[in-house]
Design an enzyme around this catalytic site. Structure first.
Site, PDB file in Angstrom:
ATOM      1  N   GLY A   1      49.765  37.888 123.425  1.00 54.28           N
ATOM      2  CA  GLY A   1      51.126  37.375 123.524  1.00 54.28           C
ATOM      3  C   GLY A   1      51.676  36.881 122.208  1.00 54.28           C
ATOM      4  CB  CYS A   2      50.155  35.890 119.009  1.00 55.49           C
ATOM      5  SG  CYS A   2      50.165  34.121 118.833  1.00 55.49           S
ATOM      6  CB  VAL A   3      54.913  39.222 118.589  1.00 57.78           C
ATOM      7  CG1 VAL A   3      54.607  39.993 119.864  1.00 57.78           C
ATOM      8  CG2 VAL A   3      55.819  38.052 118.889  1.00 57.78           C
TER       9      VAL A   3
ATOM     10  N   PRO B   1      45.643  36.025 119.486  1.00 59.34           N
ATOM     11  CG  PRO B   1      46.180  33.762 119.338  1.00 59.34           C
ATOM     12  CD  PRO B   1      45.984  34.983 118.501  1.00 59.34           C
TER      13      PRO B   1
END
Lengths: 135, 110, 98
Positions: B108-110, B106
């Site tokens: 923005g997922c880090v 996704p």
């Protein structure tokens, strides 16, 4: 109460010919995680980003136009489109995607995201922002 | 890097996400979940299928809170909350479920 | 000597089209690709700049931008990649107004 800032992303480029439109959209999606008051403005060639019927198979690029309709899920509910820019390009709101958001507090009532504004009105909206990002 | 699914070798990135969305088949989720020692139930599949439909429509793997809200709307409040989703996908519903569904990580997922 | 003038910038953002059009002579063709295809859309304020010119646009760039062929200015031809090559071949030289 966290410090909520009013952020506006100002989009002035057509999609696909340059990377600006896609970069802006990615930043908006990432930034949406931070619970800020986000709005988007589309003017000049930026209005082309929202047009209907984009189909990119022939140019081998990702068609990211569908993502604009997910913005409501990301709590981006105000999308300003400048009237003068549309008119100069022979476009009307009917040429743009119908973008909506659903209001959870009103039993998911569907509401319009796009607000057609003239340059003076958009200038007023801009003057109330804390931060503006230009793409 | 690659994984073996039903005799086929499918390319994955360094974090284990499918390189090509079109390579996906249900066996992908089976193989990946086995590696995580997770047994997939209908509840898992409900979320995996939901993600695939979401991607089909919006061309994007939703962020966790977007997924949570959208699941709540479609499948009800008892499923649209992070407790339920994290119980199903302990490595994070965004990352883990998207990986099983063959979607990219996704945004923005880090 | 005929020239194929290729323009790839939006006419609303850059002046490449203006310059290119200023250099067009009899027998030349203007080919619009990438963001320049917006110039060929009916109703736009730049449409008149193409009046009387032999203009082609690249179909895949039109489709990517959601411009239906019935929205094009009358007389504009739509070409695919092989039509692009044919144009290059048909002219004595090519000028890319980047």
């Amino acid at each position: 109460m966290p410090d909520v800032k009013k952020l506006m992303y100002v989009n002035r480029r057509a999609p696909y010919g340059t990377i600006y439109a896609w970069e802006s959209l990615e930043v908006v999606l990432v930034g949406a995680a931070f619970d800020q008051d986000v709005s988007l403005a589309f003017l000049d060639d930026g209005v082309y980003q929202l047009t209907r019927g984009q189909s990119t198979e022939g140019i081998g690029m990702k068609n990211f136009s569908a993502i604009y309709s997910a913005l409501g899920d990301y709590e981006v509910t105000r999308i300003y489109v400048e009237k003068e820019s549309l008119e100069e390009r022979g476009l009307t709101l009917d040429d743009l995607q119908h973008l909506t958001w659903e209001d959870e507090d009103e039993d998911w009532a569907e509401k319009e995201s796009i607000r057609l504004v003239d340059r003076a009105e958009l200038a007023d909206v801009m003057s109330n922002q804390d931060v503006m990002f230009n793409f | 890097m690659s994984i073996e699914v039903n005799g086929k070798s499918l390319e994955v990135d360094e974090e284990g996400y499918l390189a090509n969305l079109s390579d996906w088949e249900p066996g992908v989720a089976d193989v990946m979940s086995k590696d995580d020692d997770l047994e997939l139930t209908n509840d898992h599949w409900e979320i995996i299928n939901f993600l695939r439909e979401y991607y089909e429509e919006y061309q994007i793997a939703p962020a966790v809170r977007v997924l949570t809200k959208a699941v709540g709307k479609k499948l009800g409040k008892d499923k649209g909350n992070s407790k339920y989703l994290y119980e199903l996908f302990p490595y994070g519903p965004g990352k883990q479920a998207c990986r099983y569904a063959g979607l990219p990580k996704p945004t923005g997922c880090v | 000597m005929s020239i194929l003038h290729i323009v790839n910038k939006s006419p609303y953002e850059k002046n490449s089209l203006d310059t290119a059009v200023g250099f067009v002579k009899n027998g030349d063709t203007v080919l619009l690709i990438e963001d320049a295809v917006y110039a060929a859309a009916k109703g736009g304020s730049v449409a008149a700049k193409l009046d009387g010119l032999d203009v082609s646009v690249l179909g895949s760039d039109l489709a990517a931008r959601g411009i239906a062929e019935d929205r094009l200015i009358d007389g504009v031809s739509v070409v695919d990649y092989s039509g692009f090559v044919d144009l290059v071949e048909a002219k004595d030289s090519t000028q890319s107004w980047l």
